[in-house]
Write an enzyme that holds these catalytic residues in place. Sequence first.
Site, mmCIF file in Angstrom:
data_model
loop_
_atom_site.group_PDB
_atom_site.id
_atom_site.type_symbol
_atom_site.label_atom_id
_atom_site.label_comp_id
_atom_site.label_asym_id
_atom_site.label_seq_id
_atom_site.Cartn_x
_atom_site.Cartn_y
_atom_site.Cartn_z
ATOM 1 N N GLY A 133 0.524 -1.630 0.203
ATOM 2 C CA GLY A 133 -0.139 0.187 -0.355
ATOM 3 C C GLY A 133 0.741 1.127 0.042
ATOM 4 O O GLY A 133 0.877 1.984 1.126
ATOM 5 N N SER A 178 1.577 3.330 -2.307
ATOM 6 C CA SER A 178 0.884 4.226 -3.078
ATOM 7 C C SER A 178 0.350 5.618 -2.830
ATOM 8 O O SER A 178 0.606 6.289 -3.536
ATOM 9 C CB SER A 178 0.450 4.025 -4.929
ATOM 10 O OG SER A 178 -1.188 3.922 -4.059
ATOM 11 N N SER A 208 -2.481 -1.873 11.960
ATOM 12 C CA SER A 208 -3.958 -2.752 12.016
ATOM 13 C C SER A 208 -4.782 -0.922 11.817
ATOM 14 O O SER A 208 -4.567 -0.023 11.866
ATOM 15 C CB SER A 208 -3.964 -3.169 13.077
ATOM 16 O OG SER A 208 -5.670 -3.093 13.555
ATOM 17 N N TYR A 226 -15.447 -3.989 8.869
ATOM 18 C CA TYR A 226 -13.940 -3.350 8.580
ATOM 19 C C TYR A 226 -13.240 -3.489 10.216
ATOM 20 O O TYR A 226 -11.360 -3.947 10.607
ATOM 21 C CB TYR A 226 -13.991 -2.125 8.304
ATOM 22 C CG TYR A 226 -12.576 -0.938 8.283
ATOM 23 C CD1 TYR A 226 -11.347 -1.361 7.680
ATOM 24 C CD2 TYR A 226 -12.006 -0.297 9.666
ATOM 25 C CE1 TYR A 226 -10.598 -1.079 8.048
ATOM 26 C CE2 TYR A 226 -10.661 0.345 10.326
ATOM 27 C CZ TYR A 226 -10.089 -0.210 9.039
ATOM 28 O OH TYR A 226 -8.713 1.118 9.241
ATOM 29 N N ALA A 259 -13.770 -5.973 12.171
ATOM 30 C CA ALA A 259 -13.381 -7.509 12.439
ATOM 31 C C ALA A 259 -12.178 -8.186 11.281
ATOM 32 O O ALA A 259 -11.688 -8.795 12.157
ATOM 33 C CB ALA A 259 -14.278 -8.436 12.391
ATOM 34 N N LYS A 302 -9.431 -6.042 11.011
ATOM 35 C CA LYS A 302 -8.273 -5.273 11.456
ATOM 36 C C LYS A 302 -8.546 -6.379 13.170
ATOM 37 O O LYS A 302 -6.617 -6.469 13.331
ATOM 38 C CB LYS A 302 -8.524 -4.179 12.011
ATOM 39 C CG LYS A 302 -8.459 -3.031 10.873
ATOM 40 C CD LYS A 302 -6.826 -3.217 9.689
ATOM 41 C CE LYS A 302 -6.758 -3.148 8.735
ATOM 42 N NZ LYS A 302 -5.510 -2.981 8.196
ATOM 43 N N THR A 337 -6.325 11.050 5.366
ATOM 44 C CA THR A 337 -5.764 10.200 4.131
ATOM 45 C C THR A 337 -6.801 10.073 2.609
ATOM 46 O O THR A 337 -8.104 10.985 3.513
ATOM 47 C CB THR A 337 -4.868 8.927 3.989
ATOM 48 O OG1 THR A 337 -5.710 8.380 4.672
ATOM 49 C CG2 THR A 337 -3.371 8.803 5.365
#
Length: 258
Positions: free
Chosen positions: A7, A9, A119, A133, A135, A137, A168
């Site tokens: 991840g 980029s 996480s 989401y 769960a 993580k 972000t």
Amino acid sequence: MNIVITGASSGIGKNLAENFRAAGHNVIGLSRNVASSSDIACDVSNIESIESAFQEISKRFERIDLLINNAGFGISGATELISNEDAHKIFETNFFGVLNCSRYALPLMKNGARIVNISSVCAMFPLPFRALYSASKASVNLLSSSMRMELAPAGIDITCICPGDTKTNFTKNREKNFATNERYENRIENATKRIDKNENKRMSANKVSKKIEKICLKRKTKPIYIIGAKYKFLNFLTKIFPFSLLVKATGKLYGGRK
């Protein structure tokens, strides 16, 4: 140091890659859309893509000193109304992406190497309409601690970092499912708006990246870290108050009721 970052980029991953390169480290970023000429195109939700990427990495690096599993995405919506396809998709990226990248990296790792799994505080503090989401993580947290114990005798360290809300494109790119019925009415949309309106109060990606970078370079790590003072305080509260109280309070704040 030879570093692989998934991840890489955008967001935190991009900042980490740039910072480590500036410090003189050899960095290979893995992402679907490569951001640097030294990066490799890779979809971490696809096992064949991961295998191909690590075959290329093994040609460039004799060993991997640090793997940062950062790739991930979010889904929001009522759990019962999210499709089975979307449920599988988020686990393929957020959980199996971490698991499979770690599996392919480990043969290139020796005593002193480290895996850092990114996480989320959502793994520790559940939110309504973010169940899948959270769960995905939470599974990363337990995977990290379990593998940490397994690999400690080999001298390979594994730690898990749970950042709080960060500025972000994650919120923008999150898949928002507003499908509803009489059970939820407009609570799903209300809950999403309640959380998203705090976008300007989130920590900067640069600040979070710096803290992650510092943890990555520690001589010894703890099994888990939380980034964000208010989330550390919330974690402290969970140790002195019943978890049921946290769930009740969070449900009232973010459950979408007006």
